[in-house]
Design a protein around this motif. Structure first.
Motif, PDB file in Angstrom:
ATOM      1  N   GLU A 524       0.853  -1.183   0.000  1.00 46.43           N
ATOM      2  CA  GLU A 524       0.000   0.000   0.000  1.00 46.43           C
ATOM      3  C   GLU A 524       0.889   1.233   0.000  1.00 46.43           C
ATOM      4  O   GLU A 524       1.840   1.317   0.776  1.00 46.43           O
ATOM      5  CB  GLU A 524      -0.918   0.006   1.223  1.00 46.43           C
ATOM      6  N   LEU A 525       0.587   2.161  -0.873  1.00 45.14           N
ATOM      7  CA  LEU A 525       1.417   3.353  -1.014  1.00 45.14           C
ATOM      8  C   LEU A 525       1.501   4.090   0.319  1.00 45.14           C
ATOM      9  O   LEU A 525       0.478   4.494   0.878  1.00 45.14           O
ATOM     10  CB  LEU A 525       0.843   4.269  -2.084  1.00 45.14           C
ATOM     11  N   PRO A 526       2.710   4.263   0.856  1.00 45.66           N
ATOM     12  CA  PRO A 526       2.842   4.922   2.167  1.00 45.66           C
ATOM     13  C   PRO A 526       2.453   6.397   2.108  1.00 45.66           C
ATOM     14  O   PRO A 526       2.580   7.058   1.066  1.00 45.66           O
ATOM     15  CB  PRO A 526       4.336   4.772   2.489  1.00 45.66           C
ATOM     16  N   GLU A 527       1.995   6.889   3.244  1.00 43.00           N
ATOM     17  CA  GLU A 527       1.739   8.331   3.353  1.00 43.00           C
ATOM     18  C   GLU A 527       3.042   9.085   3.116  1.00 43.00           C
ATOM     19  O   GLU A 527       4.110   8.661   3.513  1.00 43.00           O
ATOM     20  CB  GLU A 527       1.207   8.665   4.749  1.00 43.00           C
ATOM     21  N   GLY A 528       2.922  10.210   2.458  1.00 44.74           N
ATOM     22  CA  GLY A 528       4.106  11.022   2.195  1.00 44.74           C
ATOM     23  C   GLY A 528       4.641  10.864   0.791  1.00 44.74           C
ATOM     24  O   GLY A 528       5.463  11.662   0.341  1.00 44.74           O
TER      25      GLY A 528
END
Length: 566
Positions: A524-528
């Motif tokens: 899952e694409l990390p925050e930031g």
């Protein structure tokens, strides 16, 4: 950070004894390397690191040098070396020689003179000590290759120090004449056209003054002794500063120090772009990620390595060196087992895991080092008998573990199959003919039996091969400055399967997604991490470039590198 050619380079290590044999004597040689110069050019590498080819009695496969200005007969002549240099330079490839100056061979003329008498002019070229009052050895140091680090000389009734085999006496760098000899031979090679040096165990050249007993009372562990007294002595930086002033400042070189046990602060000082002495070092912390702590067996006791620990080590070295020095990137060499067997999966996911490891090493910040055969996915070997092995370290360990420590032969052989240095020293597998095309004679060490499945001839023809993937990675690194100079940032530090990071240079960013194991975790694409557009730069599976990456189920050992735009 300054732009430097050696930061942008990819280095390829050749262990000449096992690379290619041109004359049928079963031993690789300089003409054999020349025969494969077009292959090296095809791969796209920039620098060859050539393991020792100097004159040597071969007690430790060339790392015991008897003449620094001559070529070992088995490898050829100085004329062959000149021809090799020209062949590489004609193809835009630089040559880095192995500088082995912590010790020499006991057949070197300096040592032959040194042991003649206590007042010989060369006596102080080496480290001689009287026995203790009770006749015992000068201290309790032990060799990296098992047993005492001291050898008694009957003629002069003193001991000499050897951190490796007893036929590799340590030079005394406290003697300015020794340092001058080393600087002269370096200059001699640079003037012949060599482009730099890999410096063998260079942080061992300064020992603790007075050579005291080690406080660690564990005679089974030379590695603990080394960390205390062999390595990183008080005059190390002084000696390297003198080397830089008298030699390296006068040439445009690539230099890398082999520096086990080197603290990261010392590595920063050693490679500092403004005030340091070498371009980069080989740190060894990640090479212990699968070592079992608290044992007496050193590297021979292993455990299942864990990805968060590897991430922690590699991230620490990146961040500590950032803006100051430069890192080297490697997972194997002539002293380490094959990376696809150690960190990948050399059975069910051989091709995928070999490509994954390559993706990692070639997209991190630092200079990547390829060890010969790595670009083909060569694997560890399981020879059935100790008699099939040639490495002095393996034979010493086998004797010690079976005769003194009570291990069974089966237990010891399993350790050798996992960790032994000869895993890396089986001949390069060029084709599927007898001996893998390495020689028309009998090879000095057997070829890995899987040469019919893993060989260069087959892979050069296969566009999906490991070789062609390496070629693509090397070319990509030349095209994308962000891969060389971009800032590294880690994401998902605690994830046990995924290694995810970005590299950022000005307005450019790449995202690297690596599944280090055989499971199928969801990324899952990390925050930031935000972007407007993405493009797939390279992957080891077929990937639809239009696929969204907010949430993706990855395949075993899958590697993807995306370029992101805002």
């Amino acid at each position: 950070m300054k732009r430097q050619w050696w930061k942008e380079a990819v280095v390829y290590q050749i262990y000449p004894r096992s690379f290619n044999d041109s004359n049928g004597d079963g031993i690789g040689d300089l003409q054999g390397i020349i025969e494969k110069a077009d292959y090296l050019q095809e791969l796209g590498i920039d620098v060859i690191w050539l393991s020792p080819v100097y004159k040597s009695p071969n007690d430790d496969n060339g790392y015991d040098i008897s003449d620094y200005r001559a070529i070992m007969d088995e490898f050829g002549t100085m004329e062959d070396w000149d021809e090799l240099l020209d062949a590489l330079h004609d193809r835009g490839i630089k040559l880095m020689m192995d500088l082995v100056v912590n010790h020499t061979s006991d057949e070197h003329s300096w040592f032959i003179e040194s042991r003649q008498s206590k007042d010989n002019p060369y006596r102080d070229y080496y480290i001689w000590q009287d026995p203790k009052a009770d006749g015992s050895e000068p201290n309790n140091w032990v060799s990296f290759f098992s047993g005492s680090a001291w050898e008694y000389d009957e003629k002069t009734e003193q001991y000499f120090l050897h951190l490796f085999t007893k036929r590799q006496p340590d030079l005394n760098w406290e003697n300015p004449d020794v340092r001058e000899e080393v600087f002269n031979l370096m200059t001699w090679w640079l003037d012949r056209g060599v482009d730099g040096f890999r410096m063998d165990v260079i942080n061992n050249i300064s020992k603790t003054p007075g050579l005291p007993d080690a406080s660690i009372k564990d005679p089974q562990s030379p590695y603990q002794f080394a960390a205390e007294h062999f390595a990183n002595g008080p005059r190390l930086m002084e000696f390297l500063s003198e080397m830089k002033e008298k030699v390296l400042n006068h040439y445009d070189t690539i230099t890398v120090g082999e520096t086990a046990f080197l603290p990261i602060e010392a590595a920063r000082n050693m490679t500092d772009e403004e005030n340091g002495y070498l371009n980069m070092v080989f740190q060894f912390e990640h090479m212990a990620v699968d070592a079992k702590p608290g044992t007496h067996a050193g590297k021979w006791e292993t455990r299942q390595w864990e990805l968060p620990e590897l991430k922690q080590i590699m991230t620490k070295w990146d961040k500590e060196m950032e803006g100051v020095g430069w890192n080297s990137l490697y997972f194997n060499n002539h002293d380490q087992p094959r990376q696809v067997s150690r960190f990948g999966n050399d059975k069910e996911f051989h091709k995928q895991s070999a490509k994954l490891l390559a993706t990692y090493l070639h997209t991190m910040k630092g200079t990547p080092y390829i060890y010969q055969g790595e670009e083909l996915g060569m694997t560890n070997v399981q020879f059935p008998s100790i008699n099939d092995y040639r490495d002095v370290e393996i034979h010493n360990m086998y004797k010690e573990f079976t005769e003194e420590r009570g291990y069974s032969v089966e237990e010891v052989m399993r350790k050798i199959w996992t960790t032994g240095r000869d895993n890396a020293r089986t001949p390069v597998q060029w084709d599927d003919t007898v001996h893998g095309g390495f020689t028309e004679g009998t090879p000095w060490i057997k070829v890995n039996p899987n040469y019919k499945q893993i060989n260069a001839k087959q892979q050069l023809k296969d566009p999906d091969s490991i070789f062609n993937y390496y070629k693509e990675l090397i070319e990509l690194r030349k095209q994308e400055d962000v891969i060389v100079y971009g800032k590294y940032d880690l994401y998902l530090a605690d994830h046990e399967e995924l290694y995810v990071y970005t590299r950022t240079l000005n307005e450019e960013k790449i995202l690297v997604i690596l599944n280090f194991f055989a499971g199928e975790p969801v990324f899952e694409l990390p925050e930031g991490i935000t972007f407007a557009e993405k493009s797939l730069l390279i992957s080891n599976y077929e990937v639809n470039d239009n696929e969204a990456i907010l949430k993706v189920k990855l395949r075993p050992y899958e590697a993807r590198v995306y370029k992101l735009t805002y």
